[in-house]
Design an enzyme around this catalytic site. Structure first.
Site, short mmCIF file in Angstrom:
data_model
loop_
_atom_site.label_atom_id
_atom_site.label_comp_id
_atom_site.label_asym_id
_atom_site.label_seq_id
_atom_site.Cartn_x
_atom_site.Cartn_y
_atom_site.Cartn_z
N LYS A 250 0.87 -1.18 0.00
CA LYS A 250 0.00 0.00 0.00
C LYS A 250 0.90 1.22 0.00
O LYS A 250 1.55 1.54 0.99
CB LYS A 250 -0.90 0.00 1.25
CG LYS A 250 -1.88 1.15 1.28
CD LYS A 250 -2.80 1.04 2.49
CE LYS A 250 -3.98 1.99 2.38
NZ LYS A 250 -3.64 3.38 2.15
N ARG A 270 -9.05 11.11 -6.88
CA ARG A 270 -10.24 10.32 -6.56
C ARG A 270 -11.45 11.21 -6.33
O ARG A 270 -12.57 10.74 -6.27
CB ARG A 270 -9.98 9.40 -5.37
CG ARG A 270 -9.77 10.12 -4.08
CD ARG A 270 -8.83 9.34 -3.23
NE ARG A 270 -9.49 8.63 -2.17
CZ ARG A 270 -8.88 7.73 -1.43
NH1 ARG A 270 -7.62 7.42 -1.67
NH2 ARG A 270 -9.50 7.14 -0.45
#
Ligand code: AMP
Length: 568
Positions: A250, A270
């Site tokens: 991640k 996003r």
């Protein structure tokens, strides 16, 4: 269509807290938009689709001035009423109701006129912008009935207060066109997630089921990205994502959706914001190292130090997202590496329906790894807990934030937490929370907001989890400063009580803390102990912040360490 008709619907919506009633009210009205589908944006307080980041750029001060100008009531009186009522929409309503000056020249406002005037406001820039905006707002207000003035003001301040979240709008569309059927709801939702434009979803629905079934991704435009649920440990990761599952590092940067239409490469966050201009370096190496013409890839951009090569925390790359000038200079100082982990469109075909393992194969085919520029996410496919655990520890050892776990057979599900992708991070990793209020400081810091009330999401609501007053800096060179956050919060103030203000939930911060405790002081029922702000997160959306479930999960992780009982 008359604006008063739309406003009557706003009023009906604001009067009921019940979701189903809201859906019924909206659903009836939605067919009236045929031919003017773009008016549906007005239910979200907007005049553009969600991926279009043009804003009104209107401050509370400007609206106060416009109300005063349109009614002849002095600014002092308007301000004092604002202090009393705490909502400028209600202030406008009350003043317009009493005001005698208007009416003589006023004409009925149409939705078309309000909509185009609002769009005009977003285009005004440069010298004299404030006055030009003031003129448009005053013209609208002069022709408004009191109730219309209330909603014009609320729209301008992006605080409509009618309780229409995305999910409510989607369900209303589904109820209107497909009688609220469960199976079509999925499809309407999917169409929205892929197109991020309610007006286009309406048009598709008007053309019937076939159109909504075959909704096509549009390269060059962002879609809502797939979201990850949080898991407690490797066991739960396997439970959620199946065995075997894919484990990936991640990366701690910011999420980018990179879209190429064959000619131009566009980069979106996003939140669907277009940040292409800020990242010319990404554009150039995507053009060089992605061996495909038209594509949309999903990736994490991570900043690193140009001299040492060490990866940098999010704070430094956030400077690049915000930067509007001297871009190439900053790009040299803080270059970024793109870690690509998914692909959703390739050469004319949407690949969202392919299983993740197939999408990964495509990535391996089209991306040429070039460390410190672009690479495919490090991945391990395993069913073995020990192996997965080692992968997790190794990721943490080299400074990654944690790991992501993915179901090998799942499709790419835009915009929702569906449990086919999970994240695992250590206890007391940062939580992303939204500022909902703040308090003015005293002494050295008098006049500025210094203590911030932060909240997590609970369904479509926000519930408070604490107050944080440390972590921000004095100097820009050290990170996010008090004055920067003050400037961001001032236009968002919706009410003031003594020295505490309530603000529109918009500014998201990563917050670290020592632990979390049950507490009756905050509406979530929990309080962060010793919280400290680590970063400002301009790249994140309200949907991305920690949920009440996440907070409970964190407590359970801590309790488990201490051998205590679970909270529900
Ligand atoms: P969080 O921001 O804590 O909700 O974690 C989810 C985010 O991790 C995603 O939105 C991505 O921005 C980021 N991320 C980093 N590495 C990956 C990866 N390998 N796969 C998916 N997401 C990743």
């Amino acid at each position: 269509m008359l604006y008063s008709e739309l406003v009557a619907v706003y009023e009906d919506l604001s009067k009921t807290p019940k979701r189903l009633e809201k859906i019924a009210i909206l659903s009836k009205f939605i067919s009236d938009f045929r031919g003017h589908e773009e008016f549906i944006y007005l239910f979200r307080g907007r005049v553009f689709p969600d991926y279009d980041s043009r804003e009104f750029g209107i401050s509370t001060q400007l609206v106060l001035k416009a109300i005063s100008r349109a009614t002849g009531v002095s600014s002092e009186e308007v301000v004092s009423l604002f202090k009393k009522l705490g909502d400028l929409g209600n202030v406008a309503f009350s003043i317009f109701e009493k005001s005698k000056q208007k009416s003589l020249f006023s004409k009925s406002l149409s939705v078309e006129h309000v909509f185009t005037s609002l769009r005009k406001i977003t285009e005004i820039k440069g010298d004299g912008a404030v006055d030009k905006k003031l003129n448009i707002i005053s013209e609208l207000l002069i022709n408004s009935k009191p109730i219309e003035a209330k909603y014009i003001v609320r729209t301008l301040l992006s605080d409509l207060r009618i309780g229409v979240a995305d999910a409510v709008l989607i369900e209303s569309i589904n109820l209107n066109f497909f009688s609220g059927d469960k199976s079509t709801l999925e499809k309407v939702q999917r169409a929205y997630d892929l197109l991020t434009d309610y007006s286009e979803v309406l048009k598709l629905c008007e053309n019937g089921l076939d159109a909504i079934n075959y909704v096509k991704l549009i390269p060059g435009r962002p879609t809502n990205v797939m979201l990850a649920v949080k898991v407690l440990d490797i066991d739960e990761a396997f439970e959620v994502c199946g065995t075997p599952a894919a484990f990936e590092h991640k990366y701690d940067g910011f999420r980018t959706l990179i879209s190429s239409d064959g000619k131009n490469v566009n980069i979106f966050t996003r939140k669907l914001e277009n940040v292409t201009l800020q990242f010319p370096d990404i554009v150039s190496f995507v053009k060089e190292y992605v061996k495909a013409k038209k594509f949309i890839i999903d990736a994490e951009a991570v900043g690193y130090d140009s001299t040492t090569g060490n990866y940098l925390p999010f704070e430094s790359i956030s400077q690049r997202i915000k930067r509007k000038y001297n871009i190439s200079e900053l790009a040299k100082k803080i270059p970024v590496e793109l870690n690509v982990f998914d692909v959703i469109y390739l050469d004319g075909e949407s690949v969202v329906e392919l299983p993740f393992k197939e999408r990964r194969k495509i990535l391996e085919k089209i991306i040429e790894n070039f460390p410190k520029k672009i690479r495919i996410a490090t991945q391990l496919i395993t069913s073995d807990k020990k192996e997965a655990d080692k992968f997790y520890k190794d990721a943490l050892k080299i400074g990654e934030e944690g790991i992501m776990i993915k179901n090998l057979n799942s499709t790419y599900v835009s915009g929702r937490y569906v449990g086919t992708m999970a994240k695992l991070k250590p206890v007391t990793a940062d939580l992303d929370l939204v500022i909902v209020g703040a308090e003015y400081g005293t002494g050295k810091r008098a006049g500025g907001l210094t203590s911030f009330i932060v909240a997590c999401r609970d369904g479509e609501k926000f519930v408070e989890v604490g107050r944080v007053s440390s972590g921000l800096k004095e100097k820009i060179s050290e990170g996010t400063t008090y004055s920067e956050i003050n400037n961001l919060l001032q236009p968002l103030i919706i009410s003031e009580d003594e020295n505490v203000v309530r603000v529109k939930p918009k500014i998201i911060m990563s917050v670290t803390y020592q632990n979390i405790q049950p507490s009756s002081s905050y509406s979530s029922g929990f309080a962060l102990r010793f919280p400290r702000i680590t970063h400002y997160r301009p790249d994140k959306d309200l949907r991305d912040i920690a949920s009440l479930e996440d907070i409970k999960l964190e407590i359970n992780k801590m309790f488990r360490k201490l051998g205590k009982k679970k909270v529900g």
